[in-house]
Design an enzyme around this catalytic site. Structure first.
Site, mmCIF file in Angstrom:
data_model
loop_
_atom_site.group_PDB
_atom_site.id
_atom_site.type_symbol
_atom_site.label_atom_id
_atom_site.label_comp_id
_atom_site.label_asym_id
_atom_site.label_seq_id
_atom_site.Cartn_x
_atom_site.Cartn_y
_atom_site.Cartn_z
ATOM 1 N N ASP A 1 -0.311 -3.729 -7.094
ATOM 2 C CA ASP A 1 0.286 -3.164 -5.884
ATOM 3 C C ASP A 1 0.104 -4.069 -4.678
ATOM 4 O O ASP A 1 0.766 -3.886 -3.656
ATOM 5 C CB ASP A 1 -0.430 -1.846 -5.531
ATOM 6 C CG ASP A 1 -0.089 -0.736 -6.481
ATOM 7 O OD1 ASP A 1 1.063 -0.653 -6.908
ATOM 8 O OD2 ASP A 1 -1.002 0.049 -6.795
HETATM 9 C C1 BGC Z 1 -5.342 -0.705 -3.480
HETATM 10 C C2 BGC Z 1 -4.636 -0.582 -4.772
HETATM 11 C C3 BGC Z 1 -3.750 0.624 -4.721
HETATM 12 C C4 BGC Z 1 -2.820 0.530 -3.527
HETATM 13 C C5 BGC Z 1 -1.891 1.699 -3.410
HETATM 14 C C6 BGC Z 1 -4.358 -0.733 -2.357
HETATM 15 O O1 BGC Z 1 -5.016 -0.801 -1.151
HETATM 16 O O2 BGC Z 1 -6.126 -1.854 -3.495
HETATM 17 O O3 BGC Z 1 -5.533 -0.527 -5.838
HETATM 18 O O4 BGC Z 1 -3.018 0.690 -5.893
HETATM 19 O O5 BGC Z 1 -3.558 0.403 -2.360
HETATM 20 O O6 BGC Z 1 -2.518 2.878 -3.037
HETATM 21 C C1 NOJ Z 2 -4.181 1.289 -8.457
HETATM 22 C C2 NOJ Z 2 -2.857 1.896 -8.767
HETATM 23 O O1 NOJ Z 2 -2.983 3.259 -9.011
HETATM 24 C C3 NOJ Z 2 -2.236 1.221 -9.946
HETATM 25 O O2 NOJ Z 2 -0.955 1.744 -10.174
HETATM 26 C C4 NOJ Z 2 -2.186 -0.253 -9.710
HETATM 27 O O3 NOJ Z 2 -1.566 -0.852 -10.799
HETATM 28 C C5 NOJ Z 2 -3.559 -0.822 -9.437
HETATM 29 N N1 NOJ Z 2 -4.119 -0.116 -8.330
HETATM 30 C C6 NOJ Z 2 -3.544 -2.319 -9.164
HETATM 31 O O4 NOJ Z 2 -3.036 -2.624 -7.916
#
Ligand code: BGC
Ligand code: NOJ
Length: 829
Positions: A504
């Site tokens: 993400d």
């Molecule tokens: C986090 C991710 C998460 C994303 C969306 C980011 O700040 O590091 O792990 O998936 O936010 O909520």
């Molecule tokens: C948490 C999110 O829930 C997941 O969908 C994502 O792939 C990982 N973070 C990595 O960014």
């Protein structure tokens, strides 16, 4: 090394022996609809289905002190005031123990020759949490104790509950029944809400109550010393606005050796609009006082609560419900069990990994002690991954989940990134455009069919974006998902990344300089972007092959052939434009520059593309897989697992986005993102390197954790991230419980290492194990077949089977058909 607890495998419990754990170590109660989070000191909260929109009890995240608020009991014995779970009083206890089991927790404390034990659980098919309090006098004198319960109501919407005080502090309403034995929370019930909550003592009279927080606690006290508890006297307060609570007061007299049980019940109920109010406005019980002071038509019709209270009004009924819960878990955990000499692996496979899979399936990423329950619903990709770890437990729920997820898809295959569990509608605030999302629907659906053999799911009519009239078959959704990648290729014929892929935080089209905007949802610059993802390329080849196999299976040969061509083209594109010499590139950025290349100054190598391209076997015959795996070991691996990228980013790169916002060694910037370690481990099994696979597996596996203080979070479940080698404290865990790590490690150990894989026809046996593992037995139930599979490895091999004997006769190949009945399988490697 200091430890705070130990595994009790016999009882399937983790036993915490010191309440001052390095972080609250929690458990989950309830497994459908009504849920609770509970820490080892009884902190936490409850909600119905949706942690944001139906929060039942209030909780303050990141509070001081940590983990403040929960279902608390106070005992005033005349000498001291204490809580069986240590908090909130924090009075030094003579003994303390917390046992976290499968959807239940038992906390026991003792003080001054009184032992108080509380069993917390949610009975099956019940919208209520039971708290069975057992108090025992272990002395030879008569004990007179004052017992207080305490729980604080949340005004339903956990988000506005924490912000809209100009309204909130005036809306709270309660009803009190039976002298306080039952307390009802009915804020907003008189208008649009059709639901209420209640907290009741079901098997005893009470001697007083409180429903107004300030009256009970005192405005300037904290929960460790509520004024009513200290004074040993409830105030029988009736909440009007401010902060409604529920507290019961019971005077307990215990003869020497005597023990008494009190059943507390925290419930939730919904009434149809026309049945919301008590008939004729006259309550059945004349002792009722409303918070308005008079009886009127806003009195709740409490039939449903009364029914539940009556159902659980005896210790026998409660114990029976508890046994049913335990039996359900016996059943759930009986589908796959392993016996080996390695008790750590056994306990992960047989207990904790499976348990965590159920929990992540239920909650996606919504509610933990790191996920506040207000920010996120059910992730599209998350849920599809979660269900592969859960489908063998309750296939029918996995089926429903697939339909729910697919119903949020758009006609072009794109997806809402998340949807709300209460409404099952896509969540507009989070948006979409994550180009990996569609592939995961294939991944989840295939896992479901291979487990169940239920191809009929493919014929289910499923809408787009929940719009009635737009239905197509689920199979069409899969085709559209597959095509979404094919229709969104970039200049190297690799998949365009869109907003982001699995990571993400790799935001290649975002270019944000504004700290007030979210990397996740801000307007993207996709127009003219050349940003392509090797992670999606690998995912596409992996799930594309699954799609082809499925098409062939259901006699859609033409579609299979068409899809195969797209996959072949992708494989070529990766070999040509996605290989950096020693590893797979990670991506191309907006301008078409390489990401994850030796040419880069930082972030030269990333784990995701190594994981997915090796799992997909891209370039296996050319030695690419082995080389990429070696590079993972050389550059990404560390004592606590493999980091996400290396070297970590030390400055902000606007063209990469959130990934470079994190300090080096944390989260997506070179943290050990446990979720993608299993991808590389599966890659190791594709390369038939059993020893390497095992080494990586044990590094992130909770059962192998030695330093509990450093690890900090629960030692019985995976966490999303462990601080990486560039962090200040490498090895420190965070974001425990809700992570795709659970499902991925489940399939890694059970299917790829131990090598028992469900297929459309039965079971494929294909171990890839450490050469030191000489023998193990797997019990596997698949559909109507039950297998006892013993695998012997006399020559210390790492993979491959040389002979399989099924029910006494040797068979060809390594696939066993799932014919109904019990089968004994003897495998020699
Ligand atoms: C986090 C991710 C998460 C994303 C969306 C980011 O700040 O590091 O792990 O998936 O936010 O909520
Ligand atoms: C948490 C999110 O829930 C997941 O969908 C994502 O792939 C990982 N973070 C990595 O960014």
């Amino acid at each position: 090394m200091k430890t705070f607890g130990f595994f009790d495998d016999q009882n399937r419990e983790y036993v915490i022996t010191d309440p001052a754990t390095p972080f609250p170590w929690i458990n989950y109660l309830g497994n459908e609809d009504f849920f609770g989070l509970i820490s080892n000191t009884a902190g936490g909260y409850n909600f119905y289905k949706d942690a944001k929109f139906r929060r039942i009890t209030r909780y303050r995240y990141n509070s001081v002190p940590m983990d403040n608020g929960g279902r608390y009991f106070y005992i005033n014995d005349g000498e001291s005031v204490w809580s069986p779970g240590w908090k909130p009083c924090k009075t030094k206890l003579d003994s303390y123990e917390c046992r976290h089991g499968m959807n239940y927790t038992r906390i026991t404390g003792s003080k001054n020759e009184v032992e108080a034990s509380v069993l917390f659980f949610v009975p099956l098919k019940t919208w209520a949490e039971i708290q069975k309090v057992t108090i025992k006098n272990t002395s030879n004198k008569v004990k007179r104790l004052k017992l207080f319960s305490y729980t604080e109501w949340c005004l339903w919407n956990a988000a506005t509950d924490g912000e809209n005080f100009q309204r909130n502090l005036s809306t709270g309403e309660v009803e009190i029944e039976n002298g306080g034995a039952a307390i009802y929370h009915k804020t907003e019930y008189k208008e649009r809400r059709n639901h209420y909550a209640y907290y009741a003592v079901t098997n005893a009279q009470v001697d007083g109550y409180d429903t107004d927080r300030e009256s009970f606690v005192g405005l300037y006290n904290d929960l460790s010393e509520p004024q009513c508890v200290t004074a040993g006297k409830p105030s029988n307060s009736v909440a009007h606005g401010w902060s409604p609570i529920a507290s019961q007061y019971i005077e307990v007299t215990l003869q020497p050796g005597e023990q008494k049980d009190y059943i507390f019940l925290l419930g939730y109920a919904e009434n149809a609009q026309e049945q919301k109010f008590a008939v004729g406005g006259t309550p059945a019980d004349s002792t009722l006082i409303t918070s308005l002071g008079t009886l009127d038509h806003t009195i709740i019709n409490k039939e449903k609560a009364h029914e539940v209270i009556a159902r659980f009004s005896t210790v026998e009924a409660v114990d029976a419900a508890y046994n049913e819960l335990r039996q359900m878990w016996d059943e759930l955990l009986s589908k796959y069990t392993v016996k080996s000499d390695d008790e750590r692996m056994n306990r992960m496979v047989n207990i904790w990994n499976q348990y965590q899979c159920m929990i992540t399936f239920n909650f996606s990423r919504s509610a933990s002690f790191f996920e506040s329950g207000v920010g996120r619903g059910m992730g599209f990709r998350d849920s599809n991954q979660d269900l592969v770890g859960f489908v063998h437990q309750v296939p029918s729920r996995a089926r429903q989940r697939i339909i729910d997820i697919a119903s949020t898809q758009f006609p072009d295959g794109g997806c809402y990134h998340q949807y709300q569990p209460l409404t099952k509608r896509g969540n507009n605030d989070i948006g979409g455009g994550f180009n990996d999302d569609p592939c995961w629907l294939i991944f989840g659906t295939v896992a479901y069919i291979k487990e169940t053999g239920d191809f009929s799911i493919l014929d289910e009519m499923v809408p787009f974006d929940n719009q009635p009239g737009t239905e197509v078959t689920l199979f069409d959704h899969l085709r559209i998902s597959f095509n979404h990648v094919v229709e969104n290729l970039g200049p190297h014929m690799l998949p365009l990344i869109g907003r982001a892929d699995w990571n993400d935080c790799l935001n290649l089209n975002c270019f944000s300089w504004d700290p007030n905007e979210s990397f996740q949802t801000t307007e993207n610059n996709s127009e003219g972007s050349k940003a392509e993802s090797l992670m999606i390329a690998g995912l596409f080849v992996l799930t594309g092959k699954q799609y082809v196999e499925l098409c062939n299976k259901i006699a859609r040969g033409e579609e299979a052939a068409r899809a195969q061509k797209c996959i072949d083209a992708m494989v070529e594109a990766v070999k040509k434009h996605g290989w950096d010499g020693e590893w797979y590139l990670r991506a191309y950025d907006y301008y078409g520059n390489k990401i994850g290349s030796n040419e880069c100054e930082e972030g030269k190598i990333f784990i995701e593309s190594q994981g997915f391209c090796t799992m997909a076997g891209i370039g296996l015959e050319d030695g690419m897989v082995d080389r990429a795996l070696d590079s993972c070991k050389k550059y990404l691996d560390s004592k606590h697992g493999m980091v996400l990228n290396h070297p970590a980013f030390t400055k902000y790169y606007v063209e990469m986005g959130e990934i470079s916002s994190y300090p080096a060694g944390y989260k997506e910037n070179a943290g050990i993102f446990c979720h993608n370690n299993p991808w590389v481990i599966i890659g190791e099994t594709v390369a038939r390197r059993g020893n390497d696979a095992w080494e990586h597996y044990t590094k992130i596996c909770p059962a192998w954790i030695e330093d509990q203080t450093l690890h900090k979070v629960e030692p019985y479940v995976y966490c999303q991230m462990v601080a990486g080698k560039d962090a200040a404290k490498p090895g420190e865990g965070k974001n425990s419980w809700l992570t795709g790590t659970a499902a991925w490690n489940w399939i890694t150990i059970t299917q790829y290492i131990l090598g028992i894989k469900p297929t459309y026809d039965g079971i494929e046996i294909d171990p890839c194990i450490p050469s030191t593992l000489k023998e193990y037995t797997v019990h596997r139930v698949l559909r109507d077949a039950e297998f006892d599979i013993t695998i012997k490895n006399p020559n210390g091999k790492q993979s491959g089977v040389s002979q399989i004997v099924l029910d006494g006769s040797a068979i060809e190949g390594n696939i066993i058909t799932a014919t109904p009945g019990h089968h004994v399988v003897e495998v020699t490697m």
